[in-house]
Structures are given as C-alpha cells and as structure tokens.
Design a protein around this motif. Structure first.
Motif, mmCIF file in Angstrom:
data_model
loop_
_atom_site.group_PDB
_atom_site.id
_atom_site.type_symbol
_atom_site.label_atom_id
_atom_site.label_comp_id
_atom_site.label_asym_id
_atom_site.label_seq_id
_atom_site.Cartn_x
_atom_site.Cartn_y
_atom_site.Cartn_z
ATOM 1 N N ILE A 84 -0.651 -68.587 -3.450
ATOM 2 C CA ILE A 84 -2.267 -68.962 -2.810
ATOM 3 C C ILE A 84 -3.284 -68.657 -2.229
ATOM 4 C CG2 ILE A 84 -2.766 -71.133 -1.852
ATOM 5 C CD1 ILE A 84 -0.083 -72.034 -2.291
ATOM 6 N N LYS A 85 -2.815 -67.089 -1.184
ATOM 7 C CA LYS A 85 -3.808 -66.929 -0.617
ATOM 8 C C LYS A 85 -3.898 -65.627 -1.403
ATOM 9 C CE LYS A 85 -4.330 -63.678 3.626
ATOM 10 N NZ LYS A 85 -3.877 -63.600 4.301
ATOM 11 N N ARG A 86 -3.426 -65.024 -2.576
ATOM 12 C CA ARG A 86 -4.105 -63.290 -3.150
ATOM 13 C C ARG A 86 -4.729 -63.573 -4.403
ATOM 14 N NH1 ARG A 86 -2.188 -58.811 0.119
ATOM 15 N NH2 ARG A 86 -2.035 -59.209 2.575
ATOM 16 N N LEU A 87 -3.179 -65.657 -4.647
ATOM 17 C CA LEU A 87 -4.225 -64.895 -6.440
ATOM 18 C C LEU A 87 -4.777 -65.981 -6.701
ATOM 19 C CD1 LEU A 87 -0.221 -64.313 -8.616
ATOM 20 C CD2 LEU A 87 -2.268 -62.387 -8.298
ATOM 21 N N GLN A 114 -5.592 -75.208 -7.102
ATOM 22 C CA GLN A 114 -5.520 -74.531 -8.670
ATOM 23 C C GLN A 114 -3.837 -74.286 -8.985
ATOM 24 O OE1 GLN A 114 -8.179 -71.449 -7.916
ATOM 25 N NE2 GLN A 114 -8.230 -71.654 -10.320
ATOM 26 N N TYR A 115 -3.977 -74.118 -7.712
ATOM 27 C CA TYR A 115 -2.187 -73.069 -8.075
ATOM 28 C C TYR A 115 -1.663 -74.351 -8.572
ATOM 29 C CZ TYR A 115 2.701 -71.916 -6.700
ATOM 30 O OH TYR A 115 3.908 -71.933 -6.435
ATOM 31 N N ASN A 116 -1.608 -75.637 -7.716
ATOM 32 C CA ASN A 116 -0.593 -76.850 -8.466
ATOM 33 C C ASN A 116 -0.782 -77.274 -9.828
ATOM 34 O OD1 ASN A 116 1.288 -77.039 -5.848
ATOM 35 N ND2 ASN A 116 -0.894 -78.331 -4.329
ATOM 36 N N ASP A 135 -2.284 -64.367 -18.319
ATOM 37 C CA ASP A 135 -3.409 -63.373 -18.860
ATOM 38 C C ASP A 135 -4.772 -63.965 -18.750
ATOM 39 O OD1 ASP A 135 -1.377 -61.449 -19.321
ATOM 40 O OD2 ASP A 135 -1.974 -61.904 -21.606
ATOM 41 N N SER A 136 -4.981 -65.792 -19.258
ATOM 42 C CA SER A 136 -5.958 -65.764 -19.148
ATOM 43 C C SER A 136 -6.409 -65.783 -17.462
ATOM 44 C CB SER A 136 -6.282 -67.264 -19.789
ATOM 45 O OG SER A 136 -5.701 -67.006 -21.276
ATOM 46 N N PHE A 137 -5.454 -66.774 -17.051
ATOM 47 C CA PHE A 137 -6.102 -66.581 -15.556
ATOM 48 C C PHE A 137 -6.311 -65.529 -14.549
ATOM 49 C CE2 PHE A 137 -3.971 -66.310 -11.710
ATOM 50 C CZ PHE A 137 -4.704 -67.484 -10.458
ATOM 51 N N PHE A 138 -5.944 -64.728 -14.736
ATOM 52 C CA PHE A 138 -5.864 -63.348 -14.265
ATOM 53 C C PHE A 138 -7.227 -62.745 -14.412
ATOM 54 C CE2 PHE A 138 -1.164 -62.365 -13.909
ATOM 55 C CZ PHE A 138 -1.144 -62.657 -12.530
ATOM 56 N N TYR A 139 -7.570 -63.134 -15.831
ATOM 57 C CA TYR A 139 -8.934 -62.362 -15.974
ATOM 58 C C TYR A 139 -10.136 -63.340 -15.439
ATOM 59 C CZ TYR A 139 -12.366 -61.193 -19.210
ATOM 60 O OH TYR A 139 -14.582 -61.317 -19.042
ATOM 61 N N LYS A 140 -9.672 -65.391 -15.507
ATOM 62 C CA LYS A 140 -10.960 -65.909 -14.610
ATOM 63 C C LYS A 140 -11.122 -65.313 -13.836
ATOM 64 C CE LYS A 140 -11.320 -70.643 -13.863
ATOM 65 N NZ LYS A 140 -11.033 -71.966 -13.704
ATOM 66 N N MET A 141 -10.055 -65.242 -12.885
ATOM 67 C CA MET A 141 -9.187 -65.268 -11.374
ATOM 68 C C MET A 141 -10.429 -63.563 -10.542
ATOM 69 S SD MET A 141 -9.361 -67.972 -10.392
ATOM 70 C CE MET A 141 -9.204 -67.784 -8.367
ATOM 71 N N ASN A 142 -10.751 -62.690 -12.005
ATOM 72 C CA ASN A 142 -10.496 -61.161 -11.594
ATOM 73 C C ASN A 142 -10.142 -61.180 -10.910
ATOM 74 O OD1 ASN A 142 -12.250 -59.035 -11.740
ATOM 75 N ND2 ASN A 142 -13.297 -59.530 -10.116
ATOM 76 N N ALA A 143 -8.351 -61.217 -11.137
ATOM 77 C CA ALA A 143 -7.536 -60.327 -10.204
ATOM 78 C C ALA A 143 -6.594 -59.140 -11.250
ATOM 79 C CB ALA A 143 -5.847 -61.678 -10.561
ATOM 80 N N ALA A 193 0.793 -59.992 -8.635
ATOM 81 C CA ALA A 193 0.336 -60.698 -9.903
ATOM 82 C C ALA A 193 1.526 -59.835 -10.938
ATOM 83 C CB ALA A 193 -0.859 -60.079 -10.608
ATOM 84 N N LEU A 194 2.575 -59.250 -10.299
ATOM 85 C CA LEU A 194 3.599 -58.941 -11.394
ATOM 86 C C LEU A 194 4.701 -59.739 -10.794
ATOM 87 C CD1 LEU A 194 3.045 -54.723 -11.101
ATOM 88 C CD2 LEU A 194 2.990 -56.412 -12.937
ATOM 89 N N GLU A 195 4.399 -60.097 -9.284
ATOM 90 C CA GLU A 195 5.825 -60.532 -9.105
ATOM 91 C C GLU A 195 6.015 -62.197 -9.243
ATOM 92 O OE1 GLU A 195 7.739 -61.784 -4.580
ATOM 93 O OE2 GLU A 195 6.372 -60.304 -4.951
ATOM 94 N N PHE A 196 4.563 -62.622 -9.568
ATOM 95 C CA PHE A 196 3.599 -63.987 -10.127
ATOM 96 C C PHE A 196 4.542 -63.805 -11.178
ATOM 97 C CE2 PHE A 196 0.968 -67.235 -11.798
ATOM 98 C CZ PHE A 196 1.348 -68.288 -11.065
#
Length: 75
Positions: A2-5, A12-14, A34-42, A49-52
């Motif tokens: 929740i904090k990092r990603l 939003q996490y839920n 993939d879409s989420f990481f792109y949207k959040m610029n993560a 991210a890898l653990e998630f």
C-alpha cells in the motif's frame, strides 16, 4: 504494498485486489498488473513490485512458487 506501490491509497489497493480476484487467468491478471504499474509509474522490477506480482501469480499457479513471501497480501 500500500505504501510503496499504491502510494498510501488503501482504497485503491482494495479495489485493485477485488478486480484481480475477479480475473480467471494469470494472463488477464498479468495485464492488469502491467497496466497498473504503468499508470502508477512504478518500476515493475522493484523488490515490492516483483513480490506483489509473485503473490498474485501464486494464486493461479500455487505449486510454482515454493515459499509464500509474507502475510501482507490478502485474498
């Protein structure tokens, strides 16, 4: 996560977890991630991210990952 990603946005996490839980295949879940990481610029290769991604992957292929990493992930 929740904090990092999710930048401290627990709602939003839920919501994201709800959507992922509704997907039937890893391919669909992977596209959402993939879409989420792109949207959040993560960075999709960061430790968090890898653990998630691994934890979600483990939902579809539980025998592929030998060790469950942490209890942070809720289904």
């Amino acid at each position: 996560f929740i904090k990092r990603l999710f930048k401290k946005q627990e709602n939003q996490y839920n919501e994201f977890i709800s959507v992922v839980n509704g997907t039937e295949t890893w391919k669909d879940a992977s596209n959402l991630i993939d879409s989420f990481f792109y949207k959040m610029n993560a960075n999709p290769y960061s430790k968090e991210a890898l653990e998630f991604s691994d934890l979600i992957y483990n939902r579809y292929f539980p025998n592929d990952i030998a060790v469950h990493k942490g209890d942070e992930f809720r289904y």
